[in-house]
Design an enzyme around this catalytic site. Structure first.
Site, PDB file in Angstrom:
ATOM      1  N   GLU A  17       9.623  -1.495 -15.236  1.00  0.00           N
ATOM      2  CA  GLU A  17      10.534  -2.310 -16.048  1.00  0.00           C
ATOM      3  C   GLU A  17      11.409  -3.212 -15.183  1.00  0.00           C
ATOM      4  OE1 GLU A  17       9.969   0.903 -16.280  1.00  0.00           O
ATOM      5  OE2 GLU A  17       9.953   1.597 -18.352  1.00  0.00           O
ATOM      6  N   LEU A  18      11.849  -2.667 -14.034  1.00  0.00           N
ATOM      7  CA  LEU A  18      12.736  -3.461 -13.182  1.00  0.00           C
ATOM      8  C   LEU A  18      11.987  -4.664 -12.611  1.00  0.00           C
ATOM      9  CD1 LEU A  18      15.488  -3.842 -11.901  1.00  0.00           C
ATOM     10  CD2 LEU A  18      14.778  -2.371 -10.013  1.00  0.00           C
ATOM     11  N   ILE A 447      -6.175 -15.601   6.800  1.00  0.00           N
ATOM     12  CA  ILE A 447      -6.125 -14.161   7.057  1.00  0.00           C
ATOM     13  C   ILE A 447      -6.910 -13.357   6.024  1.00  0.00           C
ATOM     14  CG2 ILE A 447      -4.526 -12.235   7.527  1.00  0.00           C
ATOM     15  CD1 ILE A 447      -4.512 -14.556   9.570  1.00  0.00           C
ATOM     16  N   GLY A 448      -7.303 -13.980   4.930  1.00  0.00           N
ATOM     17  CA  GLY A 448      -8.176 -13.260   4.010  1.00  0.00           C
ATOM     18  C   GLY A 448      -7.907 -13.551   2.558  1.00  0.00           C
ATOM     19  N   TRP A 577      -1.011   3.686   4.208  1.00  0.00           N
ATOM     20  CA  TRP A 577      -0.600   3.193   2.890  1.00  0.00           C
ATOM     21  C   TRP A 577      -1.211   4.002   1.743  1.00  0.00           C
ATOM     22  CZ3 TRP A 577      -0.946  -2.828   3.985  1.00  0.00           C
ATOM     23  CH2 TRP A 577       0.077  -3.164   4.881  1.00  0.00           C
ATOM     24  N   GLU A 621       3.610   0.311  12.167  1.00  0.00           N
ATOM     25  CA  GLU A 621       4.456   1.090  11.255  1.00  0.00           C
ATOM     26  C   GLU A 621       4.205   2.592  11.371  1.00  0.00           C
ATOM     27  OE1 GLU A 621       3.910  -0.208   7.122  1.00  0.00           O
ATOM     28  OE2 GLU A 621       3.615   1.895   6.641  1.00  0.00           O
ATOM     29  N   HIS A 657      -6.158  -8.035  12.297  1.00  0.00           N
ATOM     30  CA  HIS A 657      -4.952  -8.774  11.910  1.00  0.00           C
ATOM     31  C   HIS A 657      -3.797  -7.800  11.782  1.00  0.00           C
ATOM     32  CE1 HIS A 657      -2.054 -10.991   9.554  1.00  0.00           C
ATOM     33  NE2 HIS A 657      -2.111 -10.039   8.651  1.00  0.00           N
ATOM     34  N   CYS A 659       0.526  -7.852  10.850  1.00  0.00           N
ATOM     35  CA  CYS A 659       1.736  -8.611  10.549  1.00  0.00           C
ATOM     36  C   CYS A 659       2.912  -7.651  10.716  1.00  0.00           C
ATOM     37  CB  CYS A 659       1.674  -9.196   9.140  1.00  0.00           C
ATOM     38  SG  CYS A 659       0.887  -8.143   7.938  1.00  0.00           S
ATOM     39  N   HIS A 710       5.653 -16.124   3.625  1.00  0.00           N
ATOM     40  CA  HIS A 710       6.551 -15.462   2.680  1.00  0.00           C
ATOM     41  C   HIS A 710       7.357 -16.455   1.856  1.00  0.00           C
ATOM     42  CE1 HIS A 710       5.789 -12.313   5.721  1.00  0.00           C
ATOM     43  NE2 HIS A 710       5.618 -11.612   4.624  1.00  0.00           N
TER      44      HIS A 710
HETATM   45  C1  LIG Z   1       0.546  -6.595   3.021  1.00  0.00           C
HETATM   46  N1  LIG Z   1       1.340  -5.680   2.254  1.00  0.00           N
HETATM   47  C2  LIG Z   1       0.786  -4.600   1.638  1.00  0.00           C
HETATM   48  C3  LIG Z   1       1.397  -3.346   1.824  1.00  0.00           C
HETATM   49  N2  LIG Z   1       0.883  -2.247   1.250  1.00  0.00           N
HETATM   50  C4  LIG Z   1      -0.226  -2.349   0.501  1.00  0.00           C
HETATM   51  N3  LIG Z   1      -0.732  -1.258  -0.059  1.00  0.00           N
HETATM   52  N4  LIG Z   1      -0.836  -3.528   0.294  1.00  0.00           N
HETATM   53  C5  LIG Z   1      -0.365  -4.673   0.842  1.00  0.00           C
HETATM   54  O1  LIG Z   1      -0.953  -5.743   0.650  1.00  0.00           O
HETATM   55  N5  LIG Z   1       2.484  -3.240   2.567  1.00  0.00           N
HETATM   56  C6  LIG Z   1       3.045  -4.355   3.255  1.00  0.00           C
HETATM   57  C7  LIG Z   1       2.767  -5.602   2.519  1.00  0.00           C
HETATM   58  C8  LIG Z   1       3.536  -5.635   1.241  1.00  0.00           C
HETATM   59  N6  LIG Z   1       3.215  -6.762   0.509  1.00  0.00           N
HETATM   60  C9  LIG Z   1       2.928  -6.788  -0.793  1.00  0.00           C
HETATM   61  C10 LIG Z   1       2.616  -8.024  -1.319  1.00  0.00           C
HETATM   62  C11 LIG Z   1       2.314  -8.143  -2.641  1.00  0.00           C
HETATM   63  C12 LIG Z   1       2.327  -7.019  -3.450  1.00  0.00           C
HETATM   64  C13 LIG Z   1       2.021  -7.219  -4.873  1.00  0.00           C
HETATM   65  O2  LIG Z   1       1.882  -8.354  -5.292  1.00  0.00           O
HETATM   66  N7  LIG Z   1       1.915  -6.198  -5.682  1.00  0.00           N
HETATM   67  C14 LIG Z   1       1.605  -6.406  -7.054  1.00  0.00           C
HETATM   68  C15 LIG Z   1       0.645  -5.363  -7.530  1.00  0.00           C
HETATM   69  C16 LIG Z   1      -0.703  -5.589  -6.952  1.00  0.00           C
HETATM   70  C17 LIG Z   1      -1.717  -4.913  -7.813  1.00  0.00           C
HETATM   71  O3  LIG Z   1      -1.945  -3.749  -7.681  1.00  0.00           O
HETATM   72  N8  LIG Z   1      -2.253  -5.626  -8.720  1.00  0.00           N
HETATM   73  C18 LIG Z   1      -3.183  -5.064  -9.689  1.00  0.00           C
HETATM   74  C19 LIG Z   1      -2.479  -4.838 -11.019  1.00  0.00           C
HETATM   75  C20 LIG Z   1      -1.736  -6.041 -11.411  1.00  0.00           C
HETATM   76  C21 LIG Z   1      -0.869  -5.842 -12.637  1.00  0.00           C
HETATM   77  O4  LIG Z   1       0.316  -5.613 -12.532  1.00  0.00           O
HETATM   78  N9  LIG Z   1      -1.463  -5.997 -13.785  1.00  0.00           N
HETATM   79  C22 LIG Z   1      -0.711  -6.077 -15.003  1.00  0.00           C
HETATM   80  C23 LIG Z   1      -1.523  -6.886 -15.976  1.00  0.00           C
HETATM   81  C24 LIG Z   1      -1.729  -8.255 -15.415  1.00  0.00           C
HETATM   82  C25 LIG Z   1      -2.096  -9.273 -16.452  1.00  0.00           C
HETATM   83  O5  LIG Z   1      -2.510  -8.952 -17.547  1.00  0.00           O
HETATM   84  O6  LIG Z   1      -1.917 -10.443 -16.113  1.00  0.00           O
HETATM   85  C26 LIG Z   1      -0.428  -4.687 -15.516  1.00  0.00           C
HETATM   86  O7  LIG Z   1      -1.079  -3.728 -15.065  1.00  0.00           O
HETATM   87  O8  LIG Z   1       0.484  -4.601 -16.335  1.00  0.00           O
HETATM   88  C27 LIG Z   1      -4.346  -6.020  -9.879  1.00  0.00           C
HETATM   89  O9  LIG Z   1      -4.359  -7.115  -9.310  1.00  0.00           O
HETATM   90  O10 LIG Z   1      -5.307  -5.633 -10.551  1.00  0.00           O
HETATM   91  C28 LIG Z   1       2.866  -6.363  -7.880  1.00  0.00           C
HETATM   92  O11 LIG Z   1       2.782  -6.912  -8.987  1.00  0.00           O
HETATM   93  O12 LIG Z   1       3.892  -5.829  -7.459  1.00  0.00           O
HETATM   94  C29 LIG Z   1       2.645  -5.782  -2.942  1.00  0.00           C
HETATM   95  C30 LIG Z   1       2.954  -5.660  -1.584  1.00  0.00           C
HETATM   96  N1  LIG Z   2      -6.512  -9.564   4.563  1.00  0.00           N
HETATM   97  C1  LIG Z   2      -5.203  -9.292   4.043  1.00  0.00           C
HETATM   98  C2  LIG Z   2      -4.255  -8.915   5.133  1.00  0.00           C
HETATM   99  C3  LIG Z   2      -2.850  -8.725   4.679  1.00  0.00           C
HETATM  100  S1  LIG Z   2      -1.868  -7.945   5.865  1.00  0.00           S
HETATM  101  C4  LIG Z   2      -4.695 -10.488   3.299  1.00  0.00           C
HETATM  102  O1  LIG Z   2      -5.073 -11.581   3.669  1.00  0.00           O
HETATM  103  O2  LIG Z   2      -3.930 -10.355   2.356  1.00  0.00           O
HETATM  104 ZN   LIG Z   3      -0.786  -9.471   7.123  1.00  0.00          ZN
END
Ligand SMILES: CN1c2c(nc(N)[nH]c2=O)NC[C@@H]1CNc1ccc(C(=O)N[C@@H](CCC(=O)N[C@@H](CCC(=O)N[C@@H](CCC(=O)O)C(=O)O)C(=O)O)C(=O)O)cc1
Ligand SMILES: N[C@@H](CCS)C(=O)O
Ligand SMILES: [Zn+2]
Length: 781
Positions: A17-18, A447-448, A577, A621, A657, A659, A710
């Site tokens: 919710e937040l 990066i991907g 993770w 990390e 890679h 970061c 970012h």
């Molecule tokens: C590189 N980073 C990561 C870290 N850890 C990870 N496990 N993965 C990483 O990539 N740690 C360090 C950094 C942290 N950076 C980030 C960057 C971005 C996010 C992020 O955007 N998180 C999303 C959730 C991502 C996800 O799981 N998406 C799912 C579900 C999406 C969703 O919310 N769906 C909705 C419906 C959507 C719709 O109808 O339009 C729902 O379920 O309600 C997906 O893509 O399927 C976020 O939203 O917070 C995290 C860390």
């Molecule tokens: N291949 C990943 C690395 C994130 S650290 C990306 O491009 O999102």
């Molecule tokens: Zn990265």
């Protein structure tokens, strides 16, 4: 008297919710009052859960709209001057400006104000977790003043519930330690004398509001502290102890053993000490003996960093030992804040019935505290059923045939000694790869990930709900991949990526496909601000039933003659993770994951993919918080990476890679990974982080990030060229790649194409400048 409490609680909400309220607020769809009302509802709901579990206090001050360290920056009035706040802005606007670098006023097109919007505060990892805090900035001019309205209002909310608040704050020494001196040579510890009076004022205000207990977190006690920082702790707490009127101060440490700080922690003149008995079980009895009897000892016995149901019998036995040594004044708690685990797991729809019983999210951990307290009160009979259920679940987990796979252990045992070595040294591989890839000087790549658009997420959500069948989902993702490939070709990038459209997350995606992992529907954990992750649950021996990425990469490669990088997440990042098993060493788990990734690498090569990136952003990390343990960790971590990376021919190029990292701490280990190319995040440090690679004479190829991903800001090619020239001062130009800092999944396409266009132009200018004299003109070596 036995009491129970928590050091902090998840704040994002069971349905995030937040997150959704914040993002709506940032889009201008809801006002501040509506956002604050959502936050207040969440706090109240979380306090009620804590009360229902019979905790003696509810935690107040652990909630934050973005980050608890950022909240402290406002609480203590040390918002950096560079933001140019004049005091007229509402506090929340200033808070989000610091967190997100948003402009303090909306620049109309051509508004001509001439101001450049200040960059957000730096984000960095909270100790060895996947949570990011915002880094306080300190310099000689830093002043502190108390702005306690928000915190006092939250205390008021808790009292009105009615509940008994325990206020949770980062202690003064950790606050300074976690901050950054903005001017070289500035000693932030010198600010302690200025900061302490503000803590004193705050304690007085809290006491006046009826707060009887304040938890001051000093996690730096778990680090290797030099004498000055130890002395700072002594003088800080000597002073706070004399603040009148006194309430109970509970000093909290977590994540790491106290070791040489143990005597100090026991001596500090506070009402009580919380220790992490999960990360440092060997120290518990020593602390119990040393801590003066009149003080409270809070034992963090429930794992706040993992999701497995606790061994309550063992916990009770430990706690009874402590009771025997100390008599009463025992508090029982999770080892650290529950921020790092999902709110609730036992009813998660995606987890099967058997596995669910093994799990404990924050709510279930509260229940474990309830059971422990009753049993310690001598009322074990009233919780006999809960204890039996917990015992049975642990026993079922230990005996489950799902946990062990004989073939995995056998394969690891039989792994040849050379399995973690490439066939030839780097120089030979480099030649073979140059012949195969035919890339220009200063090759460009990314990066991907490319933007995870609303359409991509909606398609995946529909697929998961069963509204889109597999074929239609695959086609939708292939369209996204084709789009990304087409755009990269148009931009003129040299080495392409498929864009990771099909991945919900770079770790969860692999967790969903590997045996030994389970995933949740709603096990969200805050990563930073409104961004969350759903760490997979690694419960058993890891195996790869089938290829995980090959079809996507093959499809993408089929669309273009340019080389397509395969894209994998490395074993240490998957380990770090995920919520990993606690019944075997992390090193063993890492090696199992490494074998699965190794097979994927081999399959990608077999499918004709000439370059494969194995991301390891979490390797730094995962470094233990105590230096004495670094070598052991780096030994198995780099070995796991090499096992994953080494089954390929000389002419297959392995990238990695990273970061977020203070790479300089671990340069020999990075070199020992022996990736042919490493891309790193360097732009925000103005390439300073690269200097270490230069002086260390890092032997392989490097892509230092030339722009910060970012921020939505599109950098000009001039900025990138300046950074690249700086890079070429320390890295031989014929080993330099050009790329952004990290993946582009959180960005929008218009920013991405604009920035990459500039990046490709920068590379072209650099190539032109470097010829005909040759690349040597740019490079020192
Ligand atoms: C590189 N980073 C990561 C870290 N850890 C990870 N496990 N993965 C990483 O990539 N740690 C360090 C950094 C942290 N950076 C980030 C960057 C971005 C996010 C992020 O955007 N998180 C999303 C959730 C991502 C996800 O799981 N998406 C799912 C579900 C999406 C969703 O919310 N769906 C909705 C419906 C959507 C719709 O109808 O339009 C729902 O379920 O309600 C997906 O893509 O399927 C976020 O939203 O917070 C995290 C860390
Ligand atoms: N291949 C990943 C690395 C994130 S650290 C990306 O491009 O999102
Ligand atoms: Zn990265």
């Amino acid at each position: 008297m036995i009491k129970t409490h928590v050091l902090g609680f998840p704040r994002i909400g069971a349905q995030r919710e937040l997150k959704f309220a914040l993002e709506r607020h940032w889009r201008g769809e809801i006002d501040t009052d509506t956002l604050e009302a959502t936050a207040a509802r969440l706090r109240a709901a979380h306090w009620r859960l804590q009360q229902q579990a019979g905790l003696d206090f509810v935690a107040v001050g652990d909630f934050a709209l973005y980050d608890h360290v950022a909240s402290l920056i406002q609480l203590f009035g040390c918002e950096p001057a560079r933001f140019g706040f004049d005091g007229s802005e509402p506090p929340l606007q200033r808070y989000f400006a610091m967190a997100r670098g948003a402009p303090t006023h909306a620049h109309a097109e051509g508004c001509g104000c001439g101001a450049t919007d200040p960059q957000a505060l730096e984000m960095t990892k909270w100790f060895d977790t996947n949570y990011h805090y915002l880094v306080p900035e300190f310099d000689e001019a830093t002043a502190f003043s108390l702005h306690a309205e928000r915190l006092l209002a939250e205390v008021g909310e808790a009292i009105a519930l009615p509940a008994s608040p325990k206020v949770v704050l980062l202690g003064p020494v950790s606050f300074l330690h976690l901050g950054k001196s903005k001017v070289a040579g500035f000693d932030r510890l010198g600010l302690l004398e200025r900061l302490l009076p503000v803590y004193e004022q705050l304690l007085l205000r809290l006491a006046a509001r009826g707060v009887t207990c304040v938890q001051l977190d000093e996690p730096v006690l778990g680090l290797d502290l030099d004498e000055r920082w130890q002395q700072a702790l002594r003088s800080a707490y000597a002073r706070l102890a004399t603040a009148e009127p006194q309430q109970q101060l509970l000093l909290a440490t977590y994540f790491s053993p106290l070791q040489q700080n143990l005597a100090l922690a026991c001596e500090l003149p506070v009402g009580g000490l919380h220790v992490d008995a999960v990360r440092a079980p060997e120290e518990l009895l020593d602390v119990a003996r040393r801590l003066p009897r009149e003080r409270v000892l809070s034992v963090g016995i429930i794992d706040g960093r993992n999701v497995w149901r606790a061994d309550l019998d063992a916990a009770l036995a430990r706690l009874r030992e402590v009771l025997e040594l100390r008599g009463g004044r025992l508090w029982v708690a999770p080892s650290c804040s529950l921020l790092h685990v999902p709110l609730r797991l036992r009813d998660d729809a995606a987890v099967d019935g058997e596995l669910r019983l093994w799990l404990a999210g924050a709510e279930e951990k509260l229940d474990e505290l309830r059971v422990l307290k009753r049993a310690l009160w001598g009322d074990e009979a009233s919780v006999a059923a809960e204890l039996a259920a917990s015992r049975a679940a642990r026993a079922a987990r230990a005996a489950s045939p799902r946990v062990r796979r004989v073939a995995v252990a056998e394969r690891l045992r039989a792994l040849p000694a050379e399995a973690d070595r490439r066939a030839s040294p780097f120089a030979v591989r480099q030649q073979a790869q140059r012949e195969r890839l035919q890339l220009p000087a200063f090759p460009t790549t990314t990066i991907g990930s490319f933007p995870q658009t609303a359409e991509i997420r909606a398609a995946r959500a529909a697929f998961k709900r069963g509204e889109l069948d597999e074929a239609a989902y695959r086609e939708a993702m292939q369209r996204e991949i084709a789009l990304a490939v087409h755009r990269q070709e148009e931009l003129g990038l040299d080495m392409l990526v498929h864009g990771e459209a099909e991945r919900n997350d770079m770790v969860e995606y692999f967790g969903e496909q590997l045996d030994g992992f389970a995933f949740t529907a709603n096990g969200w954990v805050q990563s930073y601000g409104s961004r969350c992750v759903k760490p997979p649950l690694l419960y058993g021996d890891v195996a790869r039933p089938r290829a995980m990425t090959v079809e996507w990469s093959r499809y993408a490669q089929g669309l273009t003659p340019r080389p397509m990088k395969g894209m994998l997440t490395g074993p240490i990042t998957i380990l770090q993770w995920s919520f990993v098993r606690d019944d075997q060493a992390r090193a063993d788990t890492a090696l199992q994951i490494a074998l699965a990734i190794r097979d994927e690498v081999a399959d990608l090569e077999q499918a004709g993919i000439a370059a494969i990136q194995i991301d390891e952003p979490a390797i730094r990390e995962g470094l233990p918080l105590r230096r004495a343990q670094w070598d052991a960790y780096l030994g198995w971590a780099t070995c796991a990476f090499r096992i994953a990376a080494s089954p390929v021919r000389d002419d297959t190029q392995i990238h990695t890679h990273m970061c977020y990292a203070e790479f300089n701490d671990i340069l020999p280990a990075i070199a020992a990974m022996d990736a042919d190319v490493i891309t790193i995040e360097t732009s925000r440090s103005d390439m300073e982080l690269l200097r270490g690679f230069g002086s260390f004479r890092y032997p392989n190829e490097i892509g230092p990030g030339v722009y910060d991903i970012h921020s939505p800001r599109v950098p000009g090619r001039g900025e990138m060229l300046r950074l690249l020239r700086k890079a070429a001062e320390v890295i031989p130009a014929d080993r330099l790649w050009i790329n952004p800092d990290c993946g582009l999944k959180t960005r929008q396409w218009p920013e991405v194409t604009a920035a990459l266009k500039e990046m490709v132009e920068a590379a072209r200018e650099l190539r032109a400048a470097a010829s005909p004299q040759g690349l040597a003109v740019l490079s020192p070596s």
